[in-house]
Design a protein around this motif. Structure first.
Motif, mmCIF file in Angstrom:
data_model
loop_
_atom_site.group_PDB
_atom_site.id
_atom_site.type_symbol
_atom_site.label_atom_id
_atom_site.label_comp_id
_atom_site.label_asym_id
_atom_site.label_seq_id
_atom_site.Cartn_x
_atom_site.Cartn_y
_atom_site.Cartn_z
ATOM 1 N N UNK A 102 0.522 -1.118 0.460
ATOM 2 C CA UNK A 102 0.215 0.205 0.137
ATOM 3 C C UNK A 102 1.099 1.621 -0.405
ATOM 4 N N UNK A 103 0.046 2.303 -0.851
ATOM 5 C CA UNK A 103 1.052 3.603 -0.629
ATOM 6 C C UNK A 103 2.079 4.140 0.834
ATOM 7 N N UNK A 109 8.982 1.822 2.687
ATOM 8 C CA UNK A 109 10.544 0.818 1.824
ATOM 9 C C UNK A 109 11.539 2.323 1.152
ATOM 10 N N UNK A 110 9.794 3.687 0.513
ATOM 11 C CA UNK A 110 11.699 4.305 0.276
ATOM 12 C C UNK A 110 12.753 4.871 1.081
ATOM 13 N N UNK A 111 11.908 5.356 1.586
ATOM 14 C CA UNK A 111 12.989 5.668 2.599
ATOM 15 C C UNK A 111 13.766 4.804 3.319
#
Length: 123
Positions: A102-103, A109-111
């Motif tokens: 989910x967003x 995860x990106x961070x």
């Protein structure tokens, strides 16, 4: 990595919730409302988890006090790595997995990836 059996999972879940070392009796009493088990059954499973490296223990009088040797997140990551090892195309498998996040999970995860791959500066 092999997934825990049903009783192993119930015991580990209880141990992960404990703030410190606990006895077999404590775990037995904590899971007794959900399942009727003999003390020796719980003791045997906890001994097996200790021999597999999932629990540590220290003698306290005649009994052992147990703590987890790895976190719930370590266990989950190991299962995910095992599943990934079955793929013939790890990159494609990861991409498919990431598209299911989910967003909020994707942002976290990106961070995490950005902070762990950032070049380290020397002081």
């Amino acid at each position: 990595m092999r997934q825990f059996g049903e009783l192993e999972a119930a015991i580990m879940e209880q141990l992960w919730c404990e703030p410190g070392p606990v006895s077999v009796r404590h775990i037995l009493e904590a899971i007794r409302p959900q399942r009727q088990l003999a003390y020796t059954t719980v003791m045997t499973v906890m001994d097996k988890l200790h021999r597999k490296g999932w629990l540590t223990r220290e003698r306290d009088g005649m009994a052992y006090m147990y703590t987890t040797a790895a976190s719930r997140e370590d266990y989950s990551a190991g299962l995910m790595a095992g599943a990934l090892d079955t793929s013939t195309d790890r990159t494609a498998t990861l991409v498919h997995f990431f598209t299911q996040l989910d967003p909020e999970e994707a942002d976290a995860l990106r961070k995490a990836l950005n902070s762990s791959t950032r070049p380290r500066t020397r002081r």
